[in-house]
Write a protein that holds these residues in place. Structure first.
Motif, short mmCIF file in Angstrom:
data_model
loop_
_atom_site.label_atom_id
_atom_site.label_comp_id
_atom_site.label_asym_id
_atom_site.label_seq_id
_atom_site.Cartn_x
_atom_site.Cartn_y
_atom_site.Cartn_z
N ALA A 191 0.51 -10.29 0.18
CA ALA A 191 1.94 -10.32 -0.77
C ALA A 191 2.30 -8.92 0.56
O ALA A 191 3.45 -8.75 0.51
CB ALA A 191 1.78 -9.36 -2.07
N ARG A 192 1.22 -8.23 0.79
CA ARG A 192 1.26 -7.07 2.19
C ARG A 192 2.00 -8.28 3.25
O ARG A 192 2.86 -7.34 3.66
CB ARG A 192 -0.26 -6.56 2.29
N ILE A 193 1.39 -9.27 3.68
CA ILE A 193 2.00 -10.35 4.96
C ILE A 193 3.88 -10.63 4.75
O ILE A 193 4.04 -10.12 5.46
CB ILE A 193 1.23 -10.99 4.75
N ASN A 233 6.56 -9.44 7.28
CA ASN A 233 7.33 -10.20 8.19
C ASN A 233 8.62 -10.01 7.03
O ASN A 233 9.40 -10.59 8.61
CB ASN A 233 7.00 -11.63 7.52
N TRP A 234 8.96 -10.31 6.47
CA TRP A 234 10.30 -10.58 5.81
C TRP A 234 10.92 -9.17 6.43
O TRP A 234 12.68 -8.87 6.10
CB TRP A 234 10.33 -10.08 3.99
N GLN A 235 10.30 -7.91 6.45
CA GLN A 235 11.16 -6.62 6.72
C GLN A 235 11.52 -7.47 7.91
O GLN A 235 13.06 -6.37 8.47
CB GLN A 235 10.28 -5.59 6.38
N ASN A 236 11.22 -7.93 9.20
CA ASN A 236 12.14 -8.70 10.22
C ASN A 236 12.17 -9.81 10.22
O ASN A 236 12.94 -10.02 11.60
CB ASN A 236 11.13 -7.78 11.44
N GLU A 237 12.74 -10.36 9.28
CA GLU A 237 13.07 -11.43 9.37
C GLU A 237 14.96 -11.69 8.62
O GLU A 237 15.31 -10.93 7.59
CB GLU A 237 11.85 -12.25 8.76
N VAL A 238 15.50 -11.90 8.66
CA VAL A 238 16.40 -12.87 8.25
C VAL A 238 15.96 -13.70 6.72
O VAL A 238 15.32 -14.59 7.05
CB VAL A 238 18.03 -13.67 8.95
N ILE A 239 16.56 -13.66 5.40
CA ILE A 239 15.80 -14.17 4.79
C ILE A 239 16.96 -14.31 3.91
O ILE A 239 18.11 -13.94 3.55
CB ILE A 239 13.99 -13.57 4.22
N PHE A 240 17.07 -15.62 2.61
CA PHE A 240 17.67 -16.08 2.10
C PHE A 240 17.32 -15.21 0.29
O PHE A 240 16.50 -14.10 0.60
CB PHE A 240 16.74 -17.33 1.21
N ASP A 241 18.35 -15.57 0.20
CA ASP A 241 19.28 -13.95 -1.10
C ASP A 241 17.39 -14.48 -1.98
O ASP A 241 16.82 -13.98 -2.06
CB ASP A 241 19.67 -14.49 -1.96
N GLY A 286 11.96 -8.32 -3.39
CA GLY A 286 11.85 -7.42 -4.66
C GLY A 286 10.50 -6.99 -5.58
O GLY A 286 10.25 -6.29 -5.78
N GLY A 287 10.51 -8.73 -6.17
CA GLY A 287 8.86 -8.34 -6.77
C GLY A 287 7.44 -8.19 -6.25
O GLY A 287 7.43 -7.39 -7.06
N ILE A 288 7.50 -8.25 -5.24
CA ILE A 288 6.47 -7.97 -4.26
C ILE A 288 6.54 -6.44 -3.99
O ILE A 288 5.37 -5.71 -4.17
CB ILE A 288 6.31 -9.02 -3.04
N ASP A 289 7.99 -5.61 -3.96
CA ASP A 289 7.82 -4.56 -3.30
C ASP A 289 7.56 -3.76 -4.88
O ASP A 289 5.99 -2.75 -5.10
CB ASP A 289 8.80 -4.02 -2.46
N GLY A 290 7.53 -4.15 -5.84
CA GLY A 290 7.76 -3.26 -6.92
C GLY A 290 6.21 -3.48 -7.53
O GLY A 290 5.90 -2.36 -8.01
#
Length: 123
Positions: free
Chosen positions: A87-89, A93-101, A108-112
């Motif tokens: 989850a942390r990886i 990763n997704w903070q710096n990538e363009v990802i699908f909705d 958002g679920g991981i963050d929560g």
């Protein structure tokens, strides 16, 4: 005597079937990158592919079976037990990538989940 706090090793995500599909596609892309980069691949690629092969494929198969059984409830969510390390990886990763909705929803679920456990990564 010092008491070490028990740190949870897994989070329980709730995902839609389509989100699970997109997550599987993401892991496959990482696997292709790992194959192309070989020994020059970042360590996180090895960790993500190991999780994909050992656990996610089984979980996705279970989710697919459940999805087919509840055809009248296509908007159902399904449990996905994920190691905190994965989850942390993904979060980083997704903070710096363009990802699908769909992956933004998973993020958002991981963050929560990570915030609830006070285990969110720091940049």
């Amino acid at each position: 005597m010092n008491m070490i706090r028990e740190i949870p090793l897994h989070i329980e995500l709730r995902v839609y079937f389509r989100e699970a599909d997109f997550l599987g596609a993401y892991f496959k892309r990482v696997w292709y990158d790992l194959d192309a980069l070989g020994k020059y691949a970042p360590d996180q690629h090895f960790v993500l592919v190991e999780y994909y092969k050992k656990q996610f494929v089984k979980d996705h198969l279970r989710i697919s079976r459940q999805y087919k059984r509840v055809s009248k409830k296509k908007n159902s969510t399904y449990g996905l037990n994920m190691p905190v390390s994965i989850a942390r990886i993904l979060w980083k990763n997704w903070q710096n990538e363009v990802i699908f909705d769909e992956l933004k929803n998973v993020l958002g679920g991981i963050d929560g989940c990570l915030k609830n456990l006070n285990l969110e990564p720091h940049d």
